[in-house]
Design a protein around this motif. Structure first.
Motif, PDB file in Angstrom:
ATOM      1  N   ILE A  84      68.050  49.969 -35.195  1.00  0.00           N
ATOM      2  CA  ILE A  84      68.306  51.401 -34.997  1.00  0.00           C
ATOM      3  C   ILE A  84      69.223  51.994 -36.057  1.00  0.00           C
ATOM      4  N   GLY A  85      69.605  51.224 -37.063  1.00  0.00           N
ATOM      5  CA  GLY A  85      70.466  51.736 -38.111  1.00  0.00           C
ATOM      6  C   GLY A  85      71.923  51.386 -37.881  1.00  0.00           C
ATOM      7  N   PRO A  86      72.787  51.685 -38.846  1.00  0.00           N
ATOM      8  CA  PRO A  86      74.166  51.188 -38.823  1.00  0.00           C
ATOM      9  C   PRO A  86      75.133  51.993 -37.977  1.00  0.00           C
ATOM     10  N   SER A  87      74.739  53.160 -37.480  1.00  0.00           N
ATOM     11  CA  SER A  87      75.678  54.014 -36.756  1.00  0.00           C
ATOM     12  C   SER A  87      75.271  54.114 -35.289  1.00  0.00           C
ATOM     13  N   PHE A  88      76.045  53.449 -34.419  1.00  0.00           N
ATOM     14  CA  PHE A  88      75.772  53.486 -32.983  1.00  0.00           C
ATOM     15  C   PHE A  88      77.083  53.305 -32.235  1.00  0.00           C
ATOM     16  N   VAL A  89      77.056  53.657 -30.947  1.00  0.00           N
ATOM     17  CA  VAL A  89      78.261  53.639 -30.129  1.00  0.00           C
ATOM     18  C   VAL A  89      78.023  52.818 -28.872  1.00  0.00           C
ATOM     19  N   PHE A  90      79.030  52.086 -28.459  1.00  0.00           N
ATOM     20  CA  PHE A  90      78.980  51.334 -27.206  1.00  0.00           C
ATOM     21  C   PHE A  90      78.958  52.312 -26.032  1.00  0.00           C
ATOM     22  N   HIS A  91      78.095  52.044 -25.054  1.00  0.00           N
ATOM     23  CA  HIS A  91      77.956  52.931 -23.897  1.00  0.00           C
ATOM     24  C   HIS A  91      78.614  52.352 -22.655  1.00  0.00           C
ATOM     25  N   HIS A  92      78.162  51.190 -22.192  1.00  0.00           N
ATOM     26  CA  HIS A  92      78.798  50.574 -21.029  1.00  0.00           C
ATOM     27  C   HIS A  92      78.438  49.096 -20.947  1.00  0.00           C
ATOM     28  N   LEU A  93      79.129  48.394 -20.058  1.00  0.00           N
ATOM     29  CA  LEU A  93      78.996  46.940 -19.916  1.00  0.00           C
ATOM     30  C   LEU A  93      78.921  46.594 -18.432  1.00  0.00           C
ATOM     31  N   HIS A  94      77.999  45.704 -18.083  1.00  0.00           N
ATOM     32  CA  HIS A  94      77.893  45.170 -16.718  1.00  0.00           C
ATOM     33  C   HIS A  94      77.844  43.649 -16.799  1.00  0.00           C
ATOM     34  N   SER A  95      78.490  43.003 -15.847  1.00  0.00           N
ATOM     35  CA  SER A  95      78.525  41.543 -15.815  1.00  0.00           C
ATOM     36  C   SER A  95      78.336  41.080 -14.376  1.00  0.00           C
ATOM     37  N   ASP A  96      77.530  40.039 -14.177  1.00  0.00           N
ATOM     38  CA  ASP A  96      77.270  39.597 -12.808  1.00  0.00           C
ATOM     39  C   ASP A  96      76.834  38.137 -12.791  1.00  0.00           C
ATOM     40  N   ARG A  97      77.094  37.505 -11.656  1.00  0.00           N
ATOM     41  CA  ARG A  97      76.536  36.193 -11.340  1.00  0.00           C
ATOM     42  C   ARG A  97      75.662  36.426 -10.122  1.00  0.00           C
ATOM     43  N   GLN A  98      74.371  36.546 -10.374  1.00  0.00           N
ATOM     44  CA  GLN A  98      73.438  36.878  -9.300  1.00  0.00           C
ATOM     45  C   GLN A  98      73.090  35.615  -8.531  1.00  0.00           C
ATOM     46  N   ALA A  99      73.322  35.660  -7.227  1.00  0.00           N
ATOM     47  CA  ALA A  99      73.174  34.475  -6.387  1.00  0.00           C
ATOM     48  C   ALA A  99      71.717  34.030  -6.301  1.00  0.00           C
ATOM     49  N   PRO A 100      71.487  32.724  -6.128  1.00  0.00           N
ATOM     50  CA  PRO A 100      70.113  32.245  -5.913  1.00  0.00           C
ATOM     51  C   PRO A 100      69.495  32.942  -4.697  1.00  0.00           C
ATOM     52  N   GLY A 101      68.258  33.341  -4.851  1.00  0.00           N
ATOM     53  CA  GLY A 101      67.578  33.990  -3.743  1.00  0.00           C
ATOM     54  C   GLY A 101      67.816  35.477  -3.649  1.00  0.00           C
ATOM     55  N   ILE A 102      68.586  36.059  -4.566  1.00  0.00           N
ATOM     56  CA  ILE A 102      68.804  37.497  -4.532  1.00  0.00           C
ATOM     57  C   ILE A 102      67.471  38.215  -4.684  1.00  0.00           C
ATOM     58  N   PRO A 103      67.254  39.298  -3.938  1.00  0.00           N
ATOM     59  CA  PRO A 103      65.980  40.018  -4.070  1.00  0.00           C
ATOM     60  C   PRO A 103      65.779  40.526  -5.488  1.00  0.00           C
ATOM     61  N   GLY A 104      64.540  40.766  -5.833  1.00  0.00           N
ATOM     62  CA  GLY A 104      64.250  41.340  -7.134  1.00  0.00           C
ATOM     63  C   GLY A 104      64.700  42.787  -7.204  1.00  0.00           C
ATOM     64  N   LYS A 105      64.659  43.337  -8.410  1.00  0.00           N
ATOM     65  CA  LYS A 105      65.000  44.749  -8.617  1.00  0.00           C
ATOM     66  C   LYS A 105      63.738  45.481  -9.035  1.00  0.00           C
ATOM     67  N   PRO A 106      63.365  46.552  -8.327  1.00  0.00           N
ATOM     68  CA  PRO A 106      62.104  47.245  -8.614  1.00  0.00           C
ATOM     69  C   PRO A 106      62.019  47.754 -10.050  1.00  0.00           C
ATOM     70  N   TRP A 107      60.813  48.074 -10.442  1.00  0.00           N
ATOM     71  CA  TRP A 107      60.563  48.614 -11.771  1.00  0.00           C
ATOM     72  C   TRP A 107      61.439  49.847 -12.008  1.00  0.00           C
TER      73      TRP A 107
END
Length: 265
Positions: free
Chosen positions: A95-118
């Motif tokens: 996308i080129g050399p000029s961009f900005v950080f927007h946000h960050l998410h971090s998680d440990r999703q447990a085994p068996g967690i439901p899927g996330k819809p489209w």
């Protein structure tokens, strides 16, 4: 599984062409083992100490909860990940050399967690250029396999204007033309055009092992983008205080790329 992939080498014009056309690019093993070994315990702390829950509460009801006590980017390895040189070089190639950080998410999703819809994750901007790109970097610390689950993407769907949840009525079911990404080595990063529709599917054989997952988003400069966290100014200011850009990426944490926060959407 068929994926468009690139290793840790510099991206070339073919990688960029494929990314622009399909809306995604897989970078196997982009994160070195030493960085992953530091990120995993930070994710554990983020989840187990309730910091993730506090961060979500700060976004859902900021008047009641105020800013979170700890920001993800204040965790040393998470802060390093945001400006990981191979990642930023890959973004520059796409996308080129000029961009900005927007946000960050971090998680440990447990085994068996439901899927996330489209869905897609693209935020609007106030500019007149519709070609400006927002990119999500999906970091799979432990990879993907039959015990973790998969990511499915709908190549080309980023080229059609649609709301984030336009396909959510399909749940996580198979859609024509989708690509399923279900085998990734540890430390792989998937770059998505944030307007690309995708879904998270659980492990097909039932509970397996946790999915260690971090996503960070970046926006192409040229307009003011809508922030999604009420404490976005604090977040960018803290990143500058910590010099996470290491003096090399002057726009990475600059406030002038954003509109005012207007609430959760």
């Amino acid at each position: 599984m068929t994926v468009h992939s690139a290793g840790r080498e510099a991206l070339d014009t073919e990688h960029r062409r494929r990314f622009l056309e399909s809306g995604y690019l897989v970078l196997p093993g982009l994160l070195p083992e030493a960085l992953r070994e530091r990120l995993v315990p930070e994710v554990d702390r983020w989840v187990d100490e309730g910091l993730r829950a506090r961060s979500i509460a700060a976004c859902v009801d900021p008047d009641r909860h105020g800013p979170p006590p700890v920001l993800e980017l204040e965790l040393p390895a998470h802060g390093e990940l945001l400006a990981h040189p191979p990642l930023l070089r890959a973004l520059t190639g796409l996308i080129g050399p000029s961009f900005v950080f927007h946000h960050l998410h971090s998680d440990r999703q447990a085994p068996g967690i439901p899927g996330k819809p489209w869905h897609h994750d693209c935020e609007p901007h106030d500019g007149s250029d519709p070609s400006l790109v927002m990119v999500h970097a999906l970091h799979y610390l432990g990879g993907l396999d039959e015990k973790v689950g998969s990511l499915a993407v709908l190549p080309g769907s980023h080229r059609t204007a649609a709301g984030k949840n336009a396909y959510s009525h399909h749940g996580t079911t198979e859609l024509p033309g989708e690509v399923v990404i279900d085998r990734l080595p540890p430390g792989t990063t998937v770059l998505l055009n944030s307007a690309l529709f995708h879904t998270r599917r659980p492990a097909p054989e039932g509970p397996g092992r946790p999915r260690y997952f971090i996503d960070a988003s970046y926006c192409q400069a040229g307009a003011r983008w809508r922030p999604v966290k009420p404490h976005w100014r604090q977040m960018l200011a803290r990143a500058r205080e910590l010099d996470l850009a290491d003096g090399q990426w002057p726009e990475l944490f600059a406030e002038h790329h954003f509109t005012e926060y207007t609430g959760t959407v």
